[in-house]
Design a protein around this motif. Sequence first.
Motif, PDB file in Angstrom:
ATOM      1  N   ALA A  77      -6.797   1.181  10.201  1.00  0.00           N
ATOM      2  CA  ALA A  77      -7.122   2.612  10.713  1.00  0.00           C
ATOM      3  C   ALA A  77      -5.750   3.492  10.690  1.00  0.00           C
ATOM      4  CB  ALA A  77      -7.498   2.666  12.023  1.00  0.00           C
ATOM      5  N   LEU A  78      -4.566   2.694  10.917  1.00  0.00           N
ATOM      6  CA  LEU A  78      -3.371   3.500  10.892  1.00  0.00           C
ATOM      7  C   LEU A  78      -3.021   3.709   9.372  1.00  0.00           C
ATOM      8  CD1 LEU A  78      -1.601   1.747  13.560  1.00  0.00           C
ATOM      9  CD2 LEU A  78      -2.479   3.960  13.753  1.00  0.00           C
ATOM     10  N   PHE A  79      -3.310   2.884   8.520  1.00  0.00           N
ATOM     11  CA  PHE A  79      -2.950   2.932   6.971  1.00  0.00           C
ATOM     12  C   PHE A  79      -3.811   3.963   6.355  1.00  0.00           C
ATOM     13  CE2 PHE A  79      -1.764  -1.943   6.971  1.00  0.00           C
ATOM     14  CZ  PHE A  79      -0.672  -1.584   7.126  1.00  0.00           C
ATOM     15  N   THR A  80      -5.000   4.449   6.820  1.00  0.00           N
ATOM     16  CA  THR A  80      -5.917   5.094   6.021  1.00  0.00           C
ATOM     17  C   THR A  80      -5.354   6.498   5.745  1.00  0.00           C
ATOM     18  OG1 THR A  80      -7.788   3.951   7.152  1.00  0.00           O
ATOM     19  CG2 THR A  80      -8.196   5.977   5.982  1.00  0.00           C
ATOM     20  N   PRO A  81      -4.579   7.106   6.823  1.00  0.00           N
ATOM     21  CA  PRO A  81      -4.207   8.516   6.138  1.00  0.00           C
ATOM     22  C   PRO A  81      -3.239   8.448   4.930  1.00  0.00           C
ATOM     23  CG  PRO A  81      -4.135   8.268   8.462  1.00  0.00           C
ATOM     24  CD  PRO A  81      -4.564   6.888   7.792  1.00  0.00           C
ATOM     25  N   ARG A  82      -2.543   7.482   4.915  1.00  0.00           N
ATOM     26  CA  ARG A  82      -1.712   7.178   3.886  1.00  0.00           C
ATOM     27  C   ARG A  82      -2.131   6.659   2.584  1.00  0.00           C
ATOM     28  NH1 ARG A  82       2.715   3.168   5.175  1.00  0.00           N
ATOM     29  NH2 ARG A  82       2.147   3.250   7.126  1.00  0.00           N
ATOM     30  N   ILE A  83      -3.197   5.922   2.848  1.00  0.00           N
ATOM     31  CA  ILE A  83      -4.057   5.561   1.707  1.00  0.00           C
ATOM     32  C   ILE A  83      -4.897   6.758   1.037  1.00  0.00           C
ATOM     33  CG2 ILE A  83      -6.129   4.342   0.874  1.00  0.00           C
ATOM     34  CD1 ILE A  83      -5.536   2.248   2.798  1.00  0.00           C
ATOM     35  N   VAL A  84      -5.366   7.631   1.826  1.00  0.00           N
ATOM     36  CA  VAL A  84      -6.123   8.709   1.531  1.00  0.00           C
ATOM     37  C   VAL A  84      -4.988   9.761   0.655  1.00  0.00           C
ATOM     38  CG1 VAL A  84      -7.209  10.967   2.137  1.00  0.00           C
ATOM     39  CG2 VAL A  84      -7.850   8.636   3.000  1.00  0.00           C
ATOM     40  N   GLN A  85      -4.009   9.771   1.277  1.00  0.00           N
ATOM     41  CA  GLN A  85      -2.837  10.858   0.915  1.00  0.00           C
ATOM     42  C   GLN A  85      -2.344  10.493  -0.619  1.00  0.00           C
ATOM     43  OE1 GLN A  85      -2.317  13.892   2.223  1.00  0.00           O
ATOM     44  NE2 GLN A  85      -1.288  14.053   0.148  1.00  0.00           N
ATOM     45  N   GLY A  86      -2.270   9.037  -0.717  1.00  0.00           N
ATOM     46  CA  GLY A  86      -1.625   8.473  -2.036  1.00  0.00           C
ATOM     47  C   GLY A  86      -2.775   8.862  -3.038  1.00  0.00           C
ATOM     48  N   MET A  87      -3.922   8.471  -2.689  1.00  0.00           N
ATOM     49  CA  MET A  87      -5.229   8.774  -3.782  1.00  0.00           C
ATOM     50  C   MET A  87      -5.218  10.094  -4.122  1.00  0.00           C
ATOM     51  SD  MET A  87      -8.038   5.926  -3.019  1.00  0.00           S
ATOM     52  CE  MET A  87      -7.919   4.389  -2.760  1.00  0.00           C
ATOM     53  N   LEU A  88      -5.214  10.970  -3.003  1.00  0.00           N
ATOM     54  CA  LEU A  88      -5.809  12.414  -3.210  1.00  0.00           C
ATOM     55  C   LEU A  88      -4.402  12.923  -4.250  1.00  0.00           C
ATOM     56  CD1 LEU A  88      -6.213  14.174  -0.008  1.00  0.00           C
ATOM     57  CD2 LEU A  88      -7.530  14.247  -2.280  1.00  0.00           C
ATOM     58  N   THR A  89      -3.163  12.679  -3.956  1.00  0.00           N
ATOM     59  CA  THR A  89      -1.982  13.169  -4.975  1.00  0.00           C
ATOM     60  C   THR A  89      -2.446  12.734  -6.455  1.00  0.00           C
ATOM     61  OG1 THR A  89      -0.693  12.556  -3.328  1.00  0.00           O
ATOM     62  CG2 THR A  89       0.509  13.266  -5.050  1.00  0.00           C
ATOM     63  N   MET A  90      -2.786  11.527  -6.436  1.00  0.00           N
ATOM     64  CA  MET A  90      -3.134  10.801  -7.890  1.00  0.00           C
ATOM     65  C   MET A  90      -4.403  11.461  -8.411  1.00  0.00           C
ATOM     66  SD  MET A  90      -0.951   8.823  -8.981  1.00  0.00           S
ATOM     67  CE  MET A  90       0.513   7.933  -8.242  1.00  0.00           C
ATOM     68  N   VAL A  91      -5.505  11.692  -7.610  1.00  0.00           N
ATOM     69  CA  VAL A  91      -6.626  12.147  -8.321  1.00  0.00           C
ATOM     70  C   VAL A  91      -6.533  13.772  -8.566  1.00  0.00           C
ATOM     71  CG1 VAL A  91      -8.987  13.292  -7.315  1.00  0.00           C
ATOM     72  CG2 VAL A  91      -8.542  11.069  -6.500  1.00  0.00           C
ATOM     73  N   SER A 110      -1.210   3.309  -6.047  1.00  0.00           N
ATOM     74  CA  SER A 110      -0.495   4.004  -4.958  1.00  0.00           C
ATOM     75  C   SER A 110      -0.801   3.788  -3.661  1.00  0.00           C
ATOM     76  CB  SER A 110      -0.794   5.655  -5.549  1.00  0.00           C
ATOM     77  OG  SER A 110      -0.643   6.333  -4.358  1.00  0.00           O
ATOM     78  N   ALA A 111      -2.117   3.625  -3.427  1.00  0.00           N
ATOM     79  CA  ALA A 111      -2.431   3.162  -2.062  1.00  0.00           C
ATOM     80  C   ALA A 111      -2.177   1.903  -1.542  1.00  0.00           C
ATOM     81  CB  ALA A 111      -4.011   2.926  -2.045  1.00  0.00           C
ATOM     82  N   MET A 112      -2.135   0.968  -2.419  1.00  0.00           N
ATOM     83  CA  MET A 112      -1.646  -0.461  -2.051  1.00  0.00           C
ATOM     84  C   MET A 112      -0.053  -0.531  -1.834  1.00  0.00           C
ATOM     85  SD  MET A 112      -4.173  -2.651  -2.175  1.00  0.00           S
ATOM     86  CE  MET A 112      -5.701  -2.962  -2.779  1.00  0.00           C
TER      87      MET A 112
END
Length: 548
Positions: A154-168, A193-195
């Motif tokens: 749950a704590l990682f999710t915002p960073r996973i999303v942010q990393g992916m958004l930048t790449m998308v 990026s997410a990993m």
Amino acid sequence: MLGLVSTSSGTDALNVVKVALPLGIGLASAAFLSLKMTGMIGNGLDQSIPTAALRPGDKSHDAEYTEDPDLFLSTCEECYGPVFNLYLYNQFITMVSGPLAREVFMTENMNFGDAADDTSGIHSFTASITKSKRAFNDPAIHEMIRDIITPNLALFTPRIVQGMLTMVDKEFDIDDRKLIADPLFIFQEMIASAMANVFMGSEIAKNRNVLDSFIHCMSSFTDFLAKGPQKSVWRTLRARTTYGLLSPLQQHVQVLVDAATPVVQERRRQEAEALEKGLEYDRPLDTLQGLLDNFDKYGLKDLEDVCGHILVMVLVSVHTTSDSSTYLSYYLAAYPEYIEPLFQEQLTVLNQISQEREEQRQEKLKSGEIASVKDFEGTALDPQHDRDLTSAALKRMVRMDSFLREFFRFRAQKVSLAHMARKDVLLSNGITIRKGRKVMINVQSVHQSYDMQGEDPTEFRPWRFIGKSKAATKASTDFLPFGMGKHACPGRFLAVQELKTVGVLLVSRFSNIEIQDLSKKSEALLSRVGAPVPTGLYFTSRQPKAAN
Ligand code: HEM
């Protein structure tokens, strides 16, 4: 876990495929199955297990399997029962079908890692970068993922999303409608990026060399295998000798060490400073920090060893998840009627959450706990974050979860998940699998069983699991993409969280995804490895730039 994408081409790529498939990993391709194999049926087989008869003129079961895998496997099961031998993929395989497959996963004497090692020498590969010579399925690696990554999702999710958004936004860069010939490259960037955010923290995740190592370390392995001998005994021997002397993974460990060293030094400095001032050190949240904090518990030796262990996790996670993301986009394209309902679900969930947060704010204002709306800034109820894609939001998207589980069920390789017997293993139907034998799971008999899957088991029905307490992460007798039992993939919670994020981003960015060459649709949906998907995808933006 392991999956193989080759950067090689031609013969090399096909060789990789030959190696990859029996690992039970990654993906069968019709191309692979049509490869000509040599050998004689019957060698070394336990006569107490029936061997499927060959068609006149055939030297292996490859051709018959390739023509119609479903028909071939169900006919074999009908004729010979749930356990039978085949000569597929240049080796003799004992197939275990239906409910009996469970016994393979639940028996400690049947091992997935041993089978993978027997075929490829993978254990020497990962041992070459961990100072305690660990295999990818060493209990310590399993524990690291279970104890450091999963509880913090749950704590990682915002960073996973942010990393992916930048790449998308960077990688898709679509004005209106655009053809992406090989979407895998984009998904590799998104997942790497997410990993990298999860494994090494947000600062290191910006390092291009680290992302490249995350993406390419698996091909250091497959390229090595591809150029080697075809017989598994020679390949394994070569792997064991070579990795001991010169591991192709070492260069990637060095990249991680170079990126981590200044970051770890700075973290140490800040920790010492906090200690000196009597303050609590605000620990960064990533796997790197988790490993540093539990150095002794996991028997780690130094930073190089920590990075070696992270690279083992990268090997088992980045390709498998990028590959699944790619195919998820092909499934959305093949079944475009589900894009809009998935998008609507997303809007409904985010609207609901925004409304609930507003209600909570109003209550706090009413009770006088908070004086003014402005005071919510920077708190958990900051209105700026009302529509964030959080772990809680993803959890409410039950259509997306069901779509994902159906995608995994439908796409799973029909013959996979090789296990090797460490001792004689007696199955409940009275058949003994002799020590040293390799079995593979007849996944088709599980994933397409009416008894286990309900109506239309051969149809793709993405809402199949809604309201059924069958989450995409739930490994069980009727759902095997992540194995099951004690050794079920510990990374599945992270993988599914990332895949849901990919799905959500795709349907929120694109109103339509189309398969470029529809004549290749069924081929494109097949599991495969080593060769690119034979056709690209058109993506249509929800917000054409011209309209802005
Ligand atoms: C779509 C992505 C993935 C798929 C399909 C997948 C599939 C699998 C499968 C089938 C197994 C064997 C299970 C068994 O023996 O019963 C496995 C094991 C494993 N996977 Fe995954 N995996 C994925 C992602 C990940 C990720 C993201 C990680 C790490 C963060 C990971 C780490 C591992 C490890 C360490 C094992 C060995 C577990 C053990 O033997 O105790 N996998 N995976």
